[in-house]
Design a protein around this motif. Structure first.
Motif, PDB file in Angstrom:
ATOM      1  N   ASP A  79       0.835  -1.280   0.158  1.00  0.00           N
ATOM      2  CA  ASP A  79      -0.527   0.487   0.423  1.00  0.00           C
ATOM      3  C   ASP A  79       0.543   1.272  -0.090  1.00  0.00           C
ATOM      4  OD1 ASP A  79      -1.897   1.904   0.404  1.00  0.00           O
ATOM      5  OD2 ASP A  79      -2.271   0.963   2.595  1.00  0.00           O
ATOM      6  N   PRO A  80       0.690   1.670  -1.182  1.00  0.00           N
ATOM      7  CA  PRO A  80       1.951   3.271  -1.043  1.00  0.00           C
ATOM      8  C   PRO A  80       1.366   3.954  -0.374  1.00  0.00           C
ATOM      9  CG  PRO A  80      -0.167   3.000  -3.241  1.00  0.00           C
ATOM     10  CD  PRO A  80      -0.009   2.140  -2.353  1.00  0.00           C
ATOM     11  N   GLU A  81       0.620   4.383   0.547  1.00  0.00           N
ATOM     12  CA  GLU A  81      -0.222   4.821   1.811  1.00  0.00           C
ATOM     13  C   GLU A  81       1.383   4.452   3.267  1.00  0.00           C
ATOM     14  OE1 GLU A  81      -1.203   7.925   1.104  1.00  0.00           O
ATOM     15  OE2 GLU A  81      -1.756   7.224  -1.066  1.00  0.00           O
ATOM     16  N   GLY A  82       0.908   3.154   3.264  1.00  0.00           N
ATOM     17  CA  GLY A  82       1.808   3.022   4.492  1.00  0.00           C
ATOM     18  C   GLY A  82       3.330   3.364   4.369  1.00  0.00           C
ATOM     19  N   PHE A  83       3.642   3.886   3.392  1.00  0.00           N
ATOM     20  CA  PHE A  83       5.811   3.936   2.969  1.00  0.00           C
ATOM     21  C   PHE A  83       5.947   4.859   4.017  1.00  0.00           C
ATOM     22  CE2 PHE A  83       5.143   1.634  -0.802  1.00  0.00           C
ATOM     23  CZ  PHE A  83       6.810   1.221  -0.565  1.00  0.00           C
ATOM     24  N   ARG A  84       7.456   4.760   4.649  1.00  0.00           N
ATOM     25  CA  ARG A  84       8.109   5.785   5.701  1.00  0.00           C
ATOM     26  C   ARG A  84       9.361   4.772   5.966  1.00  0.00           C
ATOM     27  NH1 ARG A  84       6.010   1.584  10.133  1.00  0.00           N
ATOM     28  NH2 ARG A  84       8.076   0.775  10.642  1.00  0.00           N
ATOM     29  N   ASP A  85       9.941   6.130   5.965  1.00  0.00           N
ATOM     30  CA  ASP A  85      11.908   5.812   6.005  1.00  0.00           C
ATOM     31  C   ASP A  85      12.136   4.069   6.146  1.00  0.00           C
ATOM     32  OD1 ASP A  85      14.173   6.545   5.167  1.00  0.00           O
ATOM     33  OD2 ASP A  85      14.732   6.273   7.184  1.00  0.00           O
ATOM     34  N   LEU A  86      12.344   3.565   5.423  1.00  0.00           N
ATOM     35  CA  LEU A  86      13.250   2.258   5.665  1.00  0.00           C
ATOM     36  C   LEU A  86      12.305   0.966   5.084  1.00  0.00           C
ATOM     37  CD1 LEU A  86      15.672   2.229   8.380  1.00  0.00           C
ATOM     38  CD2 LEU A  86      16.443   2.294   5.748  1.00  0.00           C
ATOM     39  N   THR A  87      10.991   1.513   4.757  1.00  0.00           N
ATOM     40  CA  THR A  87      10.010   0.437   3.847  1.00  0.00           C
ATOM     41  C   THR A  87      10.088   0.309   2.283  1.00  0.00           C
ATOM     42  OG1 THR A  87       8.709   1.835   5.040  1.00  0.00           O
ATOM     43  CG2 THR A  87       7.777   0.385   3.411  1.00  0.00           C
ATOM     44  N   ALA A  88      10.016  -1.373   1.864  1.00  0.00           N
ATOM     45  CA  ALA A  88      10.356  -1.697   1.001  1.00  0.00           C
ATOM     46  C   ALA A  88       8.721  -2.505   0.313  1.00  0.00           C
ATOM     47  CB  ALA A  88      10.995  -3.285   0.814  1.00  0.00           C
ATOM     48  N   THR A  89       8.278  -2.682  -1.182  1.00  0.00           N
ATOM     49  CA  THR A  89       7.972  -3.871  -1.703  1.00  0.00           C
ATOM     50  C   THR A  89       7.917  -5.444  -1.183  1.00  0.00           C
ATOM     51  OG1 THR A  89       8.167  -3.472  -3.655  1.00  0.00           O
ATOM     52  CG2 THR A  89       6.367  -1.676  -2.475  1.00  0.00           C
ATOM     53  N   HIS A  90       9.035  -5.031  -2.076  1.00  0.00           N
ATOM     54  CA  HIS A  90      10.053  -6.631  -1.984  1.00  0.00           C
ATOM     55  C   HIS A  90      10.480  -7.359  -1.076  1.00  0.00           C
ATOM     56  CE1 HIS A  90       7.576  -6.538  -6.084  1.00  0.00           C
ATOM     57  NE2 HIS A  90       7.440  -7.595  -6.317  1.00  0.00           N
ATOM     58  N   LEU A  91      11.803  -6.254  -1.245  1.00  0.00           N
ATOM     59  CA  LEU A  91      12.664  -7.040   0.623  1.00  0.00           C
ATOM     60  C   LEU A  91      11.837  -7.663   1.738  1.00  0.00           C
ATOM     61  CD1 LEU A  91      15.745  -4.084  -0.088  1.00  0.00           C
ATOM     62  CD2 LEU A  91      15.814  -7.032  -0.751  1.00  0.00           C
TER      63      LEU A  91
END
Length: 125
Positions: A79-91
């Motif tokens: 979810d693009p709204e859940g991003f913060r520093d040190l966030t990844a989609t696959h890692l």
């Protein structure tokens, strides 16, 4: 004389209409990247989006090495709204991240069980 001084004052303040000035595009956001490609393999570090660069020849062919430790992936989201520093989609959470050395460009190295993966910064202007 006053007219000359007033003219020089106006001239020196640089009155412009703003036309012809180059607009600087903002850097891509996780939201903008995931809207284009919901399956994108991205990483968000210090306000910059990084894209998996394993398929970018010049990055892979460079002799990059792991440099300074940047931390670990703290959160995995789609979810693009859940991003913060040190966030990844696959890692995976806990994946160590390093600055890359000996490469032109802003690259982060993710240390995974399958080997080191380069991530290239997506920056505008």
């Amino acid at each position: 004389m006053r007219i000359l001084v007033l003219f020089l004052l106006l001239l020196s303040t640089g009155c412009t209409s703003g036309e012809g000035e180059e607009q600087v595009k903002p850097n891509p956001t996780p939201s903008s990247i995931l809207q284009e490609n919901p399956e994108a393999d991205i990483l968000y570090v210090n306000g910059i989006v990084y894209k998996n660069a394993s398929d970018i020849e010049w990055v892979v062919d460079s002799d990059y090495e792991k440099g300074d430790d940047l931390g670990i992936v703290e959160k995995q989201v789609k979810d693009p709204e859940g991003f913060r520093d040190l966030t990844a989609t696959h890692l995976l959470v806990g994946t160590p991240l390093y600055e890359a050395e000996n490469v032109s460009g802003d690259v982060i190295v993710a240390e995974t069980d399958e080997g080191d993966l380069p991530y290239l910064a997506l920056k505008e202007g």
